[in-house]
Enzyme design. Sequence first.
Site, PDB file in Angstrom:
ATOM      1  N   ASN A   7       3.863 -13.330 -14.077  1.00  0.00           N
ATOM      2  CA  ASN A   7       4.925 -12.799 -13.302  1.00  0.00           C
ATOM      3  C   ASN A   7       6.011 -13.577 -12.592  1.00  0.00           C
ATOM      4  O   ASN A   7       6.760 -13.325 -12.276  1.00  0.00           O
ATOM      5  CB  ASN A   7       4.137 -12.041 -12.149  1.00  0.00           C
ATOM      6  CG  ASN A   7       3.751 -10.562 -12.606  1.00  0.00           C
ATOM      7  OD1 ASN A   7       3.697 -10.343 -13.912  1.00  0.00           O
ATOM      8  ND2 ASN A   7       2.838  -9.655 -11.926  1.00  0.00           N
ATOM      9  N   ILE A  30       9.069  -7.266  -5.243  1.00  0.00           N
ATOM     10  CA  ILE A  30       7.872  -6.412  -5.288  1.00  0.00           C
ATOM     11  C   ILE A  30       6.856  -7.079  -6.078  1.00  0.00           C
ATOM     12  O   ILE A  30       5.862  -6.485  -6.369  1.00  0.00           O
ATOM     13  CB  ILE A  30       8.328  -4.939  -5.541  1.00  0.00           C
ATOM     14  CG1 ILE A  30       9.033  -4.318  -4.655  1.00  0.00           C
ATOM     15  CG2 ILE A  30       6.691  -4.050  -5.543  1.00  0.00           C
ATOM     16  CD1 ILE A  30       9.666  -2.876  -4.377  1.00  0.00           C
ATOM     17  N   ASN A  32       3.788  -8.903  -7.892  1.00  0.00           N
ATOM     18  CA  ASN A  32       2.578  -9.280  -7.465  1.00  0.00           C
ATOM     19  C   ASN A  32       2.208 -10.714  -8.262  1.00  0.00           C
ATOM     20  O   ASN A  32       2.580 -10.752  -9.347  1.00  0.00           O
ATOM     21  CB  ASN A  32       1.514  -8.124  -7.626  1.00  0.00           C
ATOM     22  CG  ASN A  32       1.617  -7.083  -6.447  1.00  0.00           C
ATOM     23  OD1 ASN A  32       2.063  -7.540  -5.358  1.00  0.00           O
ATOM     24  ND2 ASN A  32       1.313  -6.111  -6.975  1.00  0.00           N
ATOM     25  N   ASP A  62       2.780  -1.251   2.998  1.00  0.00           N
ATOM     26  CA  ASP A  62       1.359  -1.380   3.787  1.00  0.00           C
ATOM     27  C   ASP A  62       1.734  -0.619   5.063  1.00  0.00           C
ATOM     28  O   ASP A  62       0.909  -0.016   5.760  1.00  0.00           O
ATOM     29  CB  ASP A  62       1.176  -2.923   3.980  1.00  0.00           C
ATOM     30  CG  ASP A  62       1.031  -3.740   2.963  1.00  0.00           C
ATOM     31  OD1 ASP A  62       0.052  -3.068   1.838  1.00  0.00           O
ATOM     32  OD2 ASP A  62       1.158  -4.902   2.776  1.00  0.00           O
ATOM     33  N   ARG A  65       1.547   3.072   4.336  1.00  0.00           N
ATOM     34  CA  ARG A  65       0.182   3.528   4.603  1.00  0.00           C
ATOM     35  C   ARG A  65      -0.586   3.591   5.812  1.00  0.00           C
ATOM     36  O   ARG A  65      -1.190   4.418   6.191  1.00  0.00           O
ATOM     37  CB  ARG A  65      -0.739   2.509   3.564  1.00  0.00           C
ATOM     38  CG  ARG A  65      -0.461   2.773   2.117  1.00  0.00           C
ATOM     39  CD  ARG A  65      -1.044   1.692   1.221  1.00  0.00           C
ATOM     40  NE  ARG A  65      -1.033   1.993  -0.284  1.00  0.00           N
ATOM     41  CZ  ARG A  65      -1.000   1.099  -1.277  1.00  0.00           C
ATOM     42  NH1 ARG A  65      -0.943  -0.094  -0.951  1.00  0.00           N
ATOM     43  NH2 ARG A  65      -0.771   1.518  -2.217  1.00  0.00           N
ATOM     44  N   HIS A  89       0.580  -9.408   1.695  1.00  0.00           N
ATOM     45  CA  HIS A  89       0.683  -8.358   0.920  1.00  0.00           C
ATOM     46  C   HIS A  89      -0.437  -7.983  -0.131  1.00  0.00           C
ATOM     47  O   HIS A  89      -0.240  -7.770  -1.147  1.00  0.00           O
ATOM     48  CB  HIS A  89       2.053  -8.084   0.108  1.00  0.00           C
ATOM     49  CG  HIS A  89       2.298  -6.697  -0.389  1.00  0.00           C
ATOM     50  ND1 HIS A  89       2.294  -5.621   0.487  1.00  0.00           N
ATOM     51  CD2 HIS A  89       2.646  -6.594  -1.745  1.00  0.00           C
ATOM     52  CE1 HIS A  89       2.593  -4.450  -0.443  1.00  0.00           C
ATOM     53  NE2 HIS A  89       2.710  -5.052  -1.610  1.00  0.00           N
ATOM     54  N   MET A 140       4.863   3.195  -4.065  1.00  0.00           N
ATOM     55  CA  MET A 140       5.576   1.925  -4.236  1.00  0.00           C
ATOM     56  C   MET A 140       7.043   2.408  -4.252  1.00  0.00           C
ATOM     57  O   MET A 140       7.707   1.448  -3.685  1.00  0.00           O
ATOM     58  CB  MET A 140       5.046   1.230  -5.216  1.00  0.00           C
ATOM     59  CG  MET A 140       5.836  -0.416  -5.585  1.00  0.00           C
ATOM     60  SD  MET A 140       5.025  -1.329  -4.512  1.00  0.00           S
ATOM     61  CE  MET A 140       6.245  -1.742  -3.468  1.00  0.00           C
TER      62      MET A 140
END
Length: 228
Positions: A7, A30, A32, A62, A65, A89, A140
């Site tokens: 990534n 975004i 990861n 986060d 949520r 994160h 997301m």
Amino acid sequence: DDLFKTNAGIAKGIVEACAKFCPQAVLAMIVNPVNSVVPAMAELYKKKGLDPMKIIGVSTLDVVRANKFAGEILGKNPNYINVPVVGGHAGTTILPLFSQDKVAKTIPAEKIPDLDKHVQDAGTDVVNAKDGKGSATLSMAYAGARFGRSVLAGLSGRRRVECAYCKSDITDLPYFAQKVVLGEGGITKVLPLGELNEHETKRLEEAKTQLKSEIDTGLKYAEENSLA
């Protein structure tokens, strides 16, 4: 580690193009692992003589949520709850500060440790529920859209406050998620953590220990690579 290598390579290609064609753009990342990729890309930007604060890790999911789970416990609308989530994160680096929201702070203290863990593990819970065939795509997308709208509002002169992971000096770590002010040009101010209760203070140290090694992975990548 393989995820980071793969990534980081993808992110580097995008960041490289932005450095060349739109160096003043705000890059909301975004990809990861955010805790490592953002420091890597921000330091590469800095190496190129560009502003590392243009590279922002989106940790809005986060917050979304934490608001939703607090609302479920209290029977309240999550649209009227705004729990700051600081640290990083992923896993234990995710630290929701329930004590800082006027609604969420009414949750009984004995429920907070489990709720804290619920926010940390929510991504994994979705992967498990989908039996490994996918991840939290819709939430997301919602979180990314919310953050994107705030960035656009800021760029057009209407300041917004969101939590985001970026270069920071509010702790002894060089990168951290906390409230930031989004204005013209992107992040105009990184806000202090504010008052933490006993549980949050203890958890902050735990989050920082884990986050440090993940940041170091990103810094090492930036040392060994450069933007074209």
